[in-house]
Every structure is written in C-alpha cells, then in structure tokens.
Write a protein that holds these residues in place. Structure first.
Motif, short mmCIF file in Angstrom:
data_model
loop_
_atom_site.label_atom_id
_atom_site.label_comp_id
_atom_site.label_asym_id
_atom_site.label_seq_id
_atom_site.Cartn_x
_atom_site.Cartn_y
_atom_site.Cartn_z
N ALA A 4 0.89 -1.08 -0.08
CA ALA A 4 0.05 0.08 -0.07
C ALA A 4 0.89 1.35 0.04
O ALA A 4 1.79 1.51 0.76
N GLN A 5 0.52 2.28 -0.85
CA GLN A 5 1.27 3.43 -1.18
C GLN A 5 0.55 4.62 -0.67
O GLN A 5 -0.52 4.79 -1.32
N ALA A 6 1.12 5.35 0.07
CA ALA A 6 0.28 6.56 0.66
C ALA A 6 -0.17 7.73 -0.74
O ALA A 6 -0.80 8.25 -0.57
N ILE A 37 2.24 -3.55 9.40
CA ILE A 37 2.90 -2.85 8.19
C ILE A 37 1.88 -2.16 7.74
O ILE A 37 0.95 -2.56 7.07
N ALA A 38 2.01 -0.82 7.91
CA ALA A 38 0.86 0.29 7.21
C ALA A 38 0.94 0.31 5.87
O ALA A 38 0.15 0.51 5.25
N GLY A 39 2.34 0.27 5.16
CA GLY A 39 2.55 0.67 3.84
C GLY A 39 3.70 1.61 3.58
O GLY A 39 4.67 1.71 4.68
N GLN A 40 3.86 2.19 2.54
CA GLN A 40 5.03 3.06 2.42
C GLN A 40 4.86 4.52 2.25
O GLN A 40 3.57 4.80 1.70
N ALA A 41 5.46 5.36 2.95
CA ALA A 41 5.42 6.73 3.23
C ALA A 41 5.87 7.32 1.87
O ALA A 41 6.65 6.95 1.04
N LEU A 56 7.76 13.83 -4.63
CA LEU A 56 9.39 14.24 -4.58
C LEU A 56 9.92 12.66 -4.70
O LEU A 56 10.81 12.32 -5.30
N VAL A 57 9.44 11.66 -3.70
CA VAL A 57 9.68 10.48 -3.53
C VAL A 57 8.38 9.72 -3.37
O VAL A 57 7.80 9.79 -2.27
N PRO A 58 7.99 8.82 -4.23
CA PRO A 58 6.41 8.38 -3.93
C PRO A 58 6.77 7.29 -3.13
O PRO A 58 5.55 6.95 -2.46
N ALA A 60 9.08 6.22 -0.32
CA ALA A 60 10.13 7.02 0.61
C ALA A 60 10.68 6.11 1.81
O ALA A 60 11.93 5.93 2.12
N ALA A 61 9.76 5.17 2.54
CA ALA A 61 10.10 4.54 3.39
C ALA A 61 8.95 3.69 3.91
O ALA A 61 7.73 3.93 3.48
N LEU A 62 9.07 2.57 4.48
CA LEU A 62 8.15 1.52 5.03
C LEU A 62 7.83 1.92 6.23
O LEU A 62 8.55 2.28 7.21
N VAL A 63 6.52 1.81 6.69
CA VAL A 63 6.08 2.35 7.96
C VAL A 63 5.43 0.93 8.90
O VAL A 63 4.63 0.52 8.21
N ILE A 64 6.24 0.68 9.97
CA ILE A 64 5.98 -0.29 10.68
C ILE A 64 5.34 0.24 12.40
O ILE A 64 6.31 0.96 12.72
N ASP A 65 4.45 -0.20 12.54
CA ASP A 65 3.78 -0.11 13.89
C ASP A 65 4.13 -1.11 14.74
O ASP A 65 3.73 -2.02 14.89
N PHE A 66 5.63 -1.06 15.54
CA PHE A 66 6.21 -2.20 16.11
C PHE A 66 5.19 -2.62 17.38
O PHE A 66 4.58 -1.91 17.76
N PRO A 67 5.02 -3.88 17.34
CA PRO A 67 4.01 -4.48 18.23
C PRO A 67 4.32 -4.22 19.51
O PRO A 67 5.72 -4.24 19.99
N ARG A 68 3.62 -4.04 20.49
CA ARG A 68 4.01 -3.64 21.86
C ARG A 68 3.11 -4.37 22.82
O ARG A 68 1.94 -4.81 22.43
#
Length: 329
Positions: A4-6, A37-41, A56-58, A60-68
C-alpha cells in the motif's frame, strides 16, 4: 500491507494543502496508518494538480507500527480499570511476541523471494520462475537496506526492542514518536539511529512525569548528539502548526538555529532528500519562504512562498472564509 502506498491516497485539492502552505510548510512526508505494516510513506511538495506532480519520492520509507505489550496503551488500560478488569500481562506479552515473530517471518520471506528472483534472472533456463507476490516484492528494497524503515515507538522498552529487531534483520531504522528517546539517547547516538519527534506539544505519558518532559526532549537529544527532527504527527488539519512545535522546543532548551534545522534540513537528511531540499543552496529545488519575522513565532506572517521555483498564492480556505465574513454586519 507493505504494497500500500500513501501517494495513491493523496488528495491534491484538499483544503489542508492551502492551509498548511499558508504557514510556510512546503514539503511533507505523508504516512499510511493501520496494521503492523501500514505501507509506504511518500514525500510530496504541497503544489500540484495530481499526486504525481506533487511527489518528490513516491515510496520513501516503509512504515511499521512495532508490536507492543498492551497495544492499546494508557487509554485501554484505564478502560480496563474502569471495568474492574486487570490486564493479563502474560497474555499481552505472548500476543506481542507472536506479532513480532510474524513480522520477522514476513521479512525473511521477502529476503528469500528476492534471492529467488535473482536466481531466475541469472539462469532462466534452469531455474523456475517464482510466482509473483506483490507483498513480498514491496518489501525487497527495505530488507536489503536500500530504503529506511520508519518504526512507530514511544516508550523506552519499545525503542530498545526496535533497535534490536532492526539490527537482527539488517534494516535501516528511523524511530517515529520517540517520547522516551531521551532515556536511550546514548544508544541511539551509538547506533546512529535518527528520531522523528511527533509529541513535542503532547501531555507526558505518565502521571508523575514533569509537565515539560516532552518540551525538553529535543534539547536532550541534541545535547546527546542524536540525529532528530520535529513533526506534528497530525493527520492533516494541524500540520500547519509545525513551526510552533519547533518553537516550543526552542523555548525549552533547544538552540534556535537547531530548532529551525529540526523542521528544514534535518528531516531532509533523515529521509534522504537533503540533496534536493532542506536548505538554500545552488542546485537544490527552490522551495523558499519569506516571512516578516522569526519563522517559529506565532506572530510571524508569511509574505511570499515558492515551491519548485513557482510563487504560490497565499490563499487558503481560512482566508476565503475571512474575506467572506469580515464585512458581515
């Protein structure tokens, strides 16, 4: 959903775009939410008629809500207390560990998928073509350390767990949140892991914390030599308040020039786009702001704003409403 891409979900015509620009913000990172894993920023300029004009960068980074442990946090704990139920710590730890193990397995599957694709590319006569998997394919640049991974983590134990996990999986981590980052500043400095602070104006997480704990977080990281930048952490409407987050950090110990860099040059460096934006230098994109005072002060007005060298009219939904109703009897 790593595939998934933002960038796909951005509305270039949202009223938030004009409102945010009016306060001097020209470039933002937009992050997906939901799931581990939410997707890509995406990193975008706040000007354009389509998402791709803004990009600018479609990816740019992978977004992970690290388990807690007890992922619901303080609000969930308070709710359970109100219901006279005690949280089962053993069960919460077990659930967290299971989620981490699933995440670990998925990343290792992505590594294996990349190796299979490479083997097929080298010898497509003798090696069978691997079945395409869009989820694993999206993870390949991240498991290989080619792009950063943004981990949402606030508490000390979560940040330490992210650092261990990123080292184990050979990822390029960025901590997002970092309310307790000051507690592990020496470790973050040692590992050269940057932090995106998004809680400068938040209330402290614990009842016995001093009121100014998060106001001083940036100053403590700066003194410890940790790479950091400041974000609002908001979903759209209040991104325009970014200068005031940096201004509050400056009022509580962060040097003024460092506070300005924390919302200009430092985020560009952390996100790998400092060769294009973040400072005024020859060869960079002309994203410029002209103001009548200190950019971090609420009394300052933005007089001119340029994105990619183009002057942007300082008109927003707010100014339209003001003009509409200012002469009302």
């Amino acid at each position: 959903n790593p595939n998934a891409q933002a960038i796909i979900a951005i509305n270039p015509h949202s009223a938030h775009v004009g409102v945010t620009r009016f306060n001097g913000v020209t470039t933002v990172a937009t992050l997906p939410r939901g799931g581990i894993i939410a997707g890509q920023a995406a990193i975008i300029n706040l000007d354009g008629t389509t998402q791709w004009e803004m990009a600018l960068v479609p990816a740019a980074a992978l977004v992970i809500d690290f388990p807690r442990v007890g992922g619901g946090g303080r609000a969930e704990f308070a709710f359970m207390q109100a219901q006279q139920r005690q949280p089962d710590l053993t069960e919460a730890i077990r659930a967290r560990d299971q989620q981490v193990e699933r995440l670990r397995k998925l990343l290792r599957d992505a590594e294996a998928y990349a190796r299979a694709q490479e083997a097929y590319a080298r010898d497509n006569r003798n090696v069978p073509r691997p079945d395409r998997n869009v989820v694993l394919e999206a993870l390949v640049p991240y498991v290989r350390g080619e792009r950063p991974v943004i981990f949402r983590a606030d508490r000390e134990q979560e940040i330490r767990a992210v650092i261990r996990f990123a080292e184990e999986m050979k990822l390029k981590p960025i901590i997002l949140g970092g309310n307790d980052a000051w507690k592990v500043a020496s470790l973050l400095h040692e590992k050269n892991i940057p932090v995106i602070l998004d809680g400068v104006l938040d209330l402290p997480m614990r009842e016995d914390d001093p009121y100014d704990l998060l106001f001083e977080n940036a100053a403590k990281l700066q003194k410890a030599g940790v790479r950091f930048c400041i974000s609002t952490g908001d979903t759209g409407a209040h991104v325009r308040d970014l200068p005031y987050h940096a201004g509050m950090a400056a009022a509580f110990g962060l040097p003024k020039d460092e506070a300005l860099k924390a919302v200009t040059l430092y985020p560009a460096q952390i996100l790998g786009i400092a060769d294009r934006v973040g400072s005024i230098e020859p060869g960079k994109i002309a994203n410029l702001v002209v103001a009548d005072g200190d950019l971090l002060e609420p009394r300052t007005n933005i007089r001119y704003l340029f994105i990619n060298g183009k002057q942007i009219p300082l008109v927003s939904r707010h100014t339209e409403l003001y003009d509409q109703f200012k002469d009302r009897p």
